[in-house]
Motif scaffolding. Structure first.
Motif, PDB file in Angstrom:
ATOM      1  N   ASP A  97       0.867  -1.197   0.037  1.00 15.94           N
ATOM      2  CA  ASP A  97      -0.062  -0.071   0.147  1.00 15.94           C
ATOM      3  C   ASP A  97       0.744   1.107  -0.020  1.00 15.94           C
ATOM      4  O   ASP A  97       0.601   2.371  -0.567  1.00 15.94           O
ATOM      5  N   ARG A  98       1.864   1.290   0.755  1.00 15.36           N
ATOM      6  CA  ARG A  98       2.752   2.266   0.931  1.00 15.36           C
ATOM      7  C   ARG A  98       3.569   2.754  -0.557  1.00 15.36           C
ATOM      8  O   ARG A  98       3.466   3.983  -0.869  1.00 15.36           O
ATOM      9  N   GLN A  99       3.650   1.875  -1.297  1.00 19.08           N
ATOM     10  CA  GLN A  99       4.440   1.721  -2.615  1.00 19.08           C
ATOM     11  C   GLN A  99       3.252   2.426  -3.663  1.00 19.08           C
ATOM     12  O   GLN A  99       3.436   3.519  -4.297  1.00 19.08           O
ATOM     13  N   LYS A 100       2.184   1.924  -3.455  1.00 17.11           N
ATOM     14  CA  LYS A 100       1.039   2.266  -4.435  1.00 17.11           C
ATOM     15  C   LYS A 100       0.508   3.719  -4.022  1.00 17.11           C
ATOM     16  O   LYS A 100       0.520   4.567  -4.873  1.00 17.11           O
ATOM     17  N   LYS A 101       0.559   4.018  -2.736  1.00 12.49           N
ATOM     18  CA  LYS A 101       0.256   5.369  -2.477  1.00 12.49           C
ATOM     19  C   LYS A 101       1.513   6.596  -2.845  1.00 12.49           C
ATOM     20  O   LYS A 101       1.078   7.426  -3.465  1.00 12.49           O
ATOM     21  N   SER A 102       2.658   6.165  -2.875  1.00 17.16           N
ATOM     22  CA  SER A 102       3.597   7.034  -3.052  1.00 17.16           C
ATOM     23  C   SER A 102       3.653   7.175  -4.736  1.00 17.16           C
ATOM     24  O   SER A 102       3.668   8.322  -5.292  1.00 17.16           O
ATOM     25  N   MET A 103       3.340   6.267  -5.459  1.00 14.84           N
ATOM     26  CA  MET A 103       3.262   6.216  -7.034  1.00 14.84           C
ATOM     27  C   MET A 103       2.072   7.123  -7.357  1.00 14.84           C
ATOM     28  O   MET A 103       2.232   7.697  -8.341  1.00 14.84           O
ATOM     29  N   ARG A 104       0.934   7.104  -6.486  1.00 16.48           N
ATOM     30  CA  ARG A 104      -0.271   7.847  -7.049  1.00 16.48           C
ATOM     31  C   ARG A 104       0.123   9.230  -6.858  1.00 16.48           C
ATOM     32  O   ARG A 104      -0.226  10.084  -7.657  1.00 16.48           O
ATOM     33  N   GLU A 105       0.737   9.577  -5.631  1.00 13.61           N
ATOM     34  CA  GLU A 105       1.291  11.119  -5.360  1.00 13.61           C
ATOM     35  C   GLU A 105       2.275  11.390  -6.413  1.00 13.61           C
ATOM     36  O   GLU A 105       2.184  12.678  -6.805  1.00 13.61           O
ATOM     37  N   LEU A 106       3.019  10.692  -7.188  1.00 18.84           N
ATOM     38  CA  LEU A 106       3.933  11.043  -8.124  1.00 18.84           C
ATOM     39  C   LEU A 106       3.247  10.995  -9.435  1.00 18.84           C
ATOM     40  O   LEU A 106       3.506  12.018 -10.421  1.00 18.84           O
ATOM     41  N   GLY A 107       1.780  10.440  -9.496  1.00 17.09           N
ATOM     42  CA  GLY A 107       1.261  10.494 -10.879  1.00 17.09           C
ATOM     43  C   GLY A 107       1.796   9.402 -11.870  1.00 17.09           C
ATOM     44  O   GLY A 107       1.543   9.332 -13.121  1.00 17.09           O
ATOM     45  N   VAL A 108       2.132   8.479 -11.263  1.00 15.41           N
ATOM     46  CA  VAL A 108       2.658   7.249 -11.920  1.00 15.41           C
ATOM     47  C   VAL A 108       1.864   6.141 -11.761  1.00 15.41           C
ATOM     48  O   VAL A 108       1.196   5.714 -10.699  1.00 15.41           O
ATOM     49  N   ASP A 109       1.337   5.652 -13.062  1.00 12.72           N
ATOM     50  CA  ASP A 109       0.465   4.337 -13.110  1.00 12.72           C
ATOM     51  C   ASP A 109       1.214   3.332 -13.968  1.00 12.72           C
ATOM     52  O   ASP A 109       1.078   3.685 -15.106  1.00 12.72           O
ATOM     53  N   VAL A 110       1.413   2.305 -13.659  1.00 12.47           N
ATOM     54  CA  VAL A 110       2.071   1.201 -14.421  1.00 12.47           C
ATOM     55  C   VAL A 110       0.978   0.154 -15.031  1.00 12.47           C
ATOM     56  O   VAL A 110       1.500  -0.725 -15.795  1.00 12.47           O
ATOM     57  N   PHE A 111      -0.219   0.531 -14.830  1.00  9.24           N
ATOM     58  CA  PHE A 111      -1.284  -0.290 -15.399  1.00  9.24           C
ATOM     59  C   PHE A 111      -1.997   0.355 -16.164  1.00  9.24           C
ATOM     60  O   PHE A 111      -2.425   1.375 -16.054  1.00  9.24           O
ATOM     61  N   LYS A 116      12.889   5.800  -2.347  1.00  8.13           N
ATOM     62  CA  LYS A 116      13.125   5.146  -1.302  1.00  8.13           C
ATOM     63  C   LYS A 116      11.714   4.133  -0.803  1.00  8.13           C
ATOM     64  O   LYS A 116      11.871   3.030  -0.328  1.00  8.13           O
ATOM     65  N   THR A 117      10.694   4.948  -0.741  1.00  9.39           N
ATOM     66  CA  THR A 117       9.520   4.113  -0.441  1.00  9.39           C
ATOM     67  C   THR A 117       9.058   3.244  -1.505  1.00  9.39           C
ATOM     68  O   THR A 117       8.733   1.936  -1.054  1.00  9.39           O
ATOM     69  N   ILE A 118       9.206   3.710  -2.726  1.00  9.40           N
ATOM     70  CA  ILE A 118       8.578   2.852  -3.685  1.00  9.40           C
ATOM     71  C   ILE A 118       9.880   1.593  -4.105  1.00  9.40           C
ATOM     72  O   ILE A 118       9.333   0.350  -4.231  1.00  9.40           O
ATOM     73  N   PHE A 119      11.185   1.779  -4.024  1.00  8.28           N
ATOM     74  CA  PHE A 119      12.042   0.794  -4.442  1.00  8.28           C
ATOM     75  C   PHE A 119      12.981   0.485  -3.293  1.00  8.28           C
ATOM     76  O   PHE A 119      13.371  -0.823  -3.803  1.00  8.28           O
ATOM     77  N   GLY A 120      12.697   0.976  -2.005  1.00 10.67           N
ATOM     78  CA  GLY A 120      13.644   0.377  -1.171  1.00 10.67           C
ATOM     79  C   GLY A 120      14.987   0.885  -1.200  1.00 10.67           C
ATOM     80  O   GLY A 120      15.336   1.218  -2.129  1.00 10.67           O
ATOM     81  N   SER A 121      15.967   0.395  -0.078  1.00 14.00           N
ATOM     82  CA  SER A 121      17.147   0.947   0.021  1.00 14.00           C
ATOM     83  C   SER A 121      18.061   0.171  -0.947  1.00 14.00           C
ATOM     84  O   SER A 121      19.241   0.772  -1.569  1.00 14.00           O
ATOM     85  N   ASP A 122      17.829  -0.897  -1.370  1.00 16.30           N
ATOM     86  CA  ASP A 122      18.643  -1.740  -2.222  1.00 16.30           C
ATOM     87  C   ASP A 122      18.724  -1.193  -3.686  1.00 16.30           C
ATOM     88  O   ASP A 122      19.849  -1.366  -4.515  1.00 16.30           O
ATOM     89  N   ALA A 123      17.603  -0.778  -4.270  1.00 23.49           N
ATOM     90  CA  ALA A 123      17.363  -0.363  -5.384  1.00 23.49           C
ATOM     91  C   ALA A 123      17.338   1.142  -5.751  1.00 23.49           C
ATOM     92  O   ALA A 123      17.189   1.568  -6.793  1.00 23.49           O
ATOM     93  N   ILE A 124      17.430   1.934  -4.885  1.00 24.65           N
ATOM     94  CA  ILE A 124      16.985   3.231  -5.052  1.00 24.65           C
ATOM     95  C   ILE A 124      18.137   3.959  -5.875  1.00 24.65           C
ATOM     96  O   ILE A 124      17.925   4.822  -6.622  1.00 24.65           O
ATOM     97  N   ARG A 125      19.313   3.349  -5.715  1.00 23.97           N
ATOM     98  CA  ARG A 125      20.597   3.817  -6.455  1.00 23.97           C
ATOM     99  C   ARG A 125      20.342   3.810  -8.154  1.00 23.97           C
ATOM    100  O   ARG A 125      20.206   4.709  -8.851  1.00 23.97           O
ATOM    101  N   ALA A 126      20.022   2.606  -8.438  1.00 20.69           N
ATOM    102  CA  ALA A 126      19.532   2.284  -9.905  1.00 20.69           C
ATOM    103  C   ALA A 126      18.504   2.919 -10.173  1.00 20.69           C
ATOM    104  O   ALA A 126      18.093   3.703 -11.420  1.00 20.69           O
ATOM    105  N   ALA A 127      17.377   3.194  -9.285  1.00 15.53           N
ATOM    106  CA  ALA A 127      16.122   4.093  -9.578  1.00 15.53           C
ATOM    107  C   ALA A 127      16.269   5.340  -9.825  1.00 15.53           C
ATOM    108  O   ALA A 127      15.876   5.876 -10.979  1.00 15.53           O
ATOM    109  N   ALA A 128      17.132   5.911  -9.187  1.00 16.69           N
ATOM    110  CA  ALA A 128      17.634   7.389  -9.212  1.00 16.69           C
ATOM    111  C   ALA A 128      18.169   7.542 -10.406  1.00 16.69           C
ATOM    112  O   ALA A 128      18.078   8.659 -11.053  1.00 16.69           O
ATOM    113  N   ILE A 129      19.031   6.871 -10.826  1.00 18.57           N
ATOM    114  CA  ILE A 129      19.994   6.958 -12.270  1.00 18.57           C
ATOM    115  C   ILE A 129      19.116   6.798 -13.261  1.00 18.57           C
ATOM    116  O   ILE A 129      19.152   7.335 -14.289  1.00 18.57           O
TER     117      ILE A 129
END
Length: 258
Positions: free
Chosen positions: A192-206, A239-252
């Motif tokens: 739910d946290r991921q979905k909420k953060s994505m909605r706030e960004l305006g990102v919809d992957v479906f 960080k909320t959406i991807f977690g600490s392990d993938a945030i570097r790749a996501a940001a780049i």
């Protein structure tokens, strides 16, 4: 002179014997028929005599095909892919077995024909020539990320481009591949946290029917959403959406756009 001639003959006989032994190993691994083995032998001899493949013998070519067969390629695919393996081996200064493993995994992961092996070698070589990192670094990155990349709709070129983006930021090899894989796995939200953060960004992957919209659309949406945020806001959201392990790749990767 006679001694030198005799040594040359012995060397030639020994080389022929080694070549035949390599062919026997290939047949044992691939279960090739007698007719197929004639074609394999001819292909290996052609590659061994190819002036564009320096320091390559027919035995080298046969050994490369054996490693490809071990990687699950058919007899026809191994013959088609052998040149690409030898090109990669020479360009990356790695042994044929390692090059064959890299090529076989890439072909299998992205569902490519054996004839695309030279393209695999070219893509890796071009990546290494364009950014900091060796061919072996990008090979390791693909090894870690290719299966998940294919599942999310990325091509070989697109996956390598993402690894190049990471290399520009100093993230290479298995580290880059693992970061990219983890990021791709998190593209589709599960909490739910991921979905909420994505909605706030305006990102919809479906899309309207509930299907994943694809990697290009997803990256484009993230790129547009992130560009108007402060660096702190970007980090918090990712960080909320991807977690600490993938945030570097996501940001780049996501930050640079499609």
């Amino acid at each position: 002179a006679a001694g030198g001639f005799g040594a040359a003959i012995i060397g030639a006989v020994k080389a022929a014997g080694n070549f035949e032994q390599s062919l026997n190993v290939f047949q044992s691994v691939s279960k090739a028929t007698a007719g197929q083995m004639k074609s394999v032998s001819d292909q290996a001899k052609r590659l061994g005599a190819d002036m564009t493949l320096p320091a390559t013998s027919a035995k080298d070519a046969a050994d490369a095909m054996t490693e490809l067969a071990k990687g699950g390629l058919s007899v026809t695919q191994t013959m088609d892919a052998a040149r690409g393996v030898l090109q990669l081996s020479a360009a990356a200064t790695i042994d044929n077995a390692t090059a064959a493993t890299v090529v076989a995994r890439a072909l299998n992961a992205f569902g490519l024909a054996g004839s695309q092996a030279s393209r695999v070698a070219d893509v890796l070589a071009n990546a290494a020539n364009s950014v900091t990192g060796e061919i072996s670094d990008f090979a390791l990155g693909l090894q870690q990320s290719s299966a998940v990349a294919k599942l999310t709709g990325l091509t070989l070129n697109e996956t390598t481009a993402a690894l190049m983006s990471l290399a520009k930021a100093g993230i290479v090899g298995s580290d880059a591949g693992t970061s990219l894989k983890t990021m791709l796995q998190a593209l589709i939200p599960t909490t739910d946290r991921q979905k909420k953060s994505m909605r706030e960004l305006g990102v919809d992957v479906f899309d309207a029917s509930g299907k994943f919209v694809g990697i290009q659309s997803t990256i484009g949406q993230y790129s547009n959403a992130l560009k108007d945020l402060s660096k702190e806001q970007q980090i918090t959201a990712l960080k909320t959406i991807f977690g600490s392990d993938a945030i570097r790749a996501a940001a780049i990767v996501l930050g640079q756009g499609s």
